[in-house]
Design a protein around this motif. Structure first.
Motif, PDB file in Angstrom:
ATOM      1  N   ASP A 323       0.880  -1.173   0.000  1.00  0.00           N
ATOM      2  CA  ASP A 323       0.000   0.000   0.000  1.00  0.00           C
ATOM      3  C   ASP A 323       0.918   1.224   0.000  1.00  0.00           C
ATOM      4  O   ASP A 323       1.662   1.445   0.958  1.00  0.00           O
ATOM      5  CB  ASP A 323      -0.895  -0.020   1.241  1.00  0.00           C
ATOM      6  N   PRO A 324       0.924   2.030  -1.074  1.00  0.00           N
ATOM      7  CA  PRO A 324       1.844   3.181  -1.152  1.00  0.00           C
ATOM      8  C   PRO A 324       1.673   4.181  -0.012  1.00  0.00           C
ATOM      9  O   PRO A 324       2.601   4.934   0.288  1.00  0.00           O
ATOM     10  CB  PRO A 324       1.499   3.809  -2.500  1.00  0.00           C
ATOM     11  N   ASP A 325       0.510   4.184   0.629  1.00  0.00           N
ATOM     12  CA  ASP A 325       0.311   5.094   1.767  1.00  0.00           C
ATOM     13  C   ASP A 325       1.061   4.616   3.003  1.00  0.00           C
ATOM     14  O   ASP A 325       1.262   5.391   3.957  1.00  0.00           O
ATOM     15  CB  ASP A 325      -1.183   5.226   2.090  1.00  0.00           C
ATOM     16  N   VAL A 326       1.442   3.349   3.021  1.00  0.00           N
ATOM     17  CA  VAL A 326       2.165   2.791   4.164  1.00  0.00           C
ATOM     18  C   VAL A 326       3.658   2.683   3.849  1.00  0.00           C
ATOM     19  O   VAL A 326       4.506   3.073   4.633  1.00  0.00           O
ATOM     20  CB  VAL A 326       1.583   1.415   4.559  1.00  0.00           C
ATOM     21  N   PRO A 328       6.275   3.645   0.665  1.00  0.00           N
ATOM     22  CA  PRO A 328       6.400   4.312  -0.636  1.00  0.00           C
ATOM     23  C   PRO A 328       6.930   3.364  -1.710  1.00  0.00           C
ATOM     24  O   PRO A 328       7.772   2.503  -1.437  1.00  0.00           O
ATOM     25  CB  PRO A 328       7.382   5.454  -0.356  1.00  0.00           C
ATOM     26  N   THR A 346       1.648  -2.774  -6.632  1.00  0.00           N
ATOM     27  CA  THR A 346       0.478  -2.499  -5.799  1.00  0.00           C
ATOM     28  C   THR A 346      -0.614  -3.497  -6.151  1.00  0.00           C
ATOM     29  O   THR A 346      -0.484  -4.285  -7.092  1.00  0.00           O
ATOM     30  CB  THR A 346      -0.031  -1.067  -6.027  1.00  0.00           C
ATOM     31  N   LYS A 351      -4.087  -3.202   1.182  1.00  0.00           N
ATOM     32  CA  LYS A 351      -4.420  -1.981   1.916  1.00  0.00           C
ATOM     33  C   LYS A 351      -3.900  -2.080   3.351  1.00  0.00           C
ATOM     34  O   LYS A 351      -3.997  -3.139   3.974  1.00  0.00           O
ATOM     35  CB  LYS A 351      -5.940  -1.751   1.947  1.00  0.00           C
TER      36      LYS A 351
END
Length: 386
Positions: A323-326, A328, A346, A351
């Motif tokens: 998850d790119p939000d967690v 990079p 991804t 998530k």
């Protein structure tokens, strides 16, 4: 004067009367004899003509001999009188308009009907040959190579016989088959427990298989493997699994120092914050995530390609989906029990604190199951050995 009188001879008158009398007596006998001779001559002529008109001939029909006595002059007349009919395909040893002679032998061979199926068509044909082989050749058909005929060529021709010719063609083709490589795990005492390393990348092999295809009337009936050869040798993938014990952490004792010294030590301690030793490498991590849910995936799954979301090609031992939000994209992480991995992909189901680890083999991905591990998020540069 006296009148001259011709002299009359009594002998002459008597002689004339005698000849006439004789003629009357002889003439009936002569006439009778001449008539008898004429009758004999006529009878002889009639007997000669009769003898010349009656002829004996032998008529052979399909091997059966029929002896006929006839007065007909032409063969067609003889056949008509005997009510013997011919078809257009029958064969006669002499012409129908030929004159026959006494003692002639006339052979009639009846044509037999054949129903022949060959080359995609069924035809009605006629032949006077005794064997099927001779009949086929006379009708202009031939068998090439492996062609087959039913019944066999040495079969005697019978009325209304059904014959089939099957055209046989053979074709040799080749097919390239890929051979998957095996994954072999070996113990590596130079690696710490929980660390893995790809010692040898796997490479699938290939063999070329040669097949012989057999067609009957254009339809494939068999495919047989007749040989094979190696095109590319399979190269197994070797994974080194660490067996070395993890080092015991050393805790340094705190001692009083001068203010300046304490300040310098504090800076060193601060600089050493979030530094760990993993896989023989000291590195500093940005953050540590515990209890990360981990699954695995493979490009062999339907709908999964070989290109990642970051544009790189999926590589076992490196690629993970995050998850790119967690984490990079492009950053390196260290996963307890797996080693260093790079966030390159991804997924819709990835998530939060979840990671999907890439494997080339679908079976290995499925065997991975679901695990929970601690993950150290490092940064865009992979730690290297000092």
């Amino acid at each position: 004067m006296g009148v001259f009188q011709p002299e009359v001879s009594h002998d002459s008158q008597s002689s004339s009367r005698s000849f006439a009398l004789r003629l009357k007596q002889v003439n009936p006998r002569v006439l009778s004899l001449a008539g008898a001779v004429s009758i004999v001559i006529a009878l002889l002529i009639l007997l000669y003509v009769h003898g010349q008109g009656n002829k004996v001939i032998n008529l052979v029909i399909d091997g059966e001999v029929l002896t006929l006595e006839t007065r007909e002059a032409l063969l067609s007349d003889v056949l008509a009188k005997e009510q013997i009919t011919l078809t257009p395909h029958d064969v006669v040893s002499i012409g129908l308009s030929d004159e026959i002679q006494d003692g002639d032998r006339v052979t009639i061979t009846r044509a037999q009907k054949l129903t022949l199926t060959a080359d995609g068509a069924t035809k009605t044909l006629y032949t006077t040959e005794a064997s099927l082989g001779d009949a086929i050749a006379k009708l202009g058909y031939s068998l090439d190579g492996d062609d087959k005929i039913f019944p066999s060529l040495d079969t005697a021709v019978t009325p209304d016989m059904k014959v089939k010719i099957v055209r046989i063609t053979k074709q040799t083709v080749q097919q390239t088959v890929s051979l998957p490589f095996k994954v072999i795990k070996t113990a590596d005492p130079s690696l710490y427990k929980g660390d893995v390393r790809v010692a040898q990348a796997g490479k699938p092999g290939a063999i070329i298989q040669h097949y012989q295809k057999i067609y009957q009337d254009g339809e494939l009936v068999s495919k047989t493997l007749i040989g094979k050869e190696v095109q590319t040798v399979t190269k197994d993938k070797i994974i080194a699994v660490g067996t070395k014990k993890l080092p015991t952490p050393v805790v340094a004792a705190a001692t009083p120092t001068k203010t300046t010294t304490t300040s310098s030590s504090a800076k060193k301690v601060a600089a050493a914050t979030n530094v760990v030793h993993k896989a023989g490498v000291d590195f500093q991590y940005k953050k540590m995530i515990k209890n990360v849910s981990m699954t695995a995936y493979s490009s062999e799954e339907p709908g999964i390609g070989t290109k990642t979301a970051s544009g790189t090609r999926v590589t076992e031992g490196r690629t993970i989906a995050v998850d790119p939000d967690v984490i990079p994209i492009g950053w390196w992480v260290y996963i307890e029990g797996l080693g260093f991995r790079r966030a390159e992909d991804t997924g819709g189901a990835i998530k939060g604190n979840k990671i999907d680890v890439y494997y080339d083999s679908l079976s290995h991905a499925r065997n991975f199951g679901r695990k929970s591990r601690t993950v150290y998020v490092i940064g865009p540069v992979k730690p290297e050995l000092n």
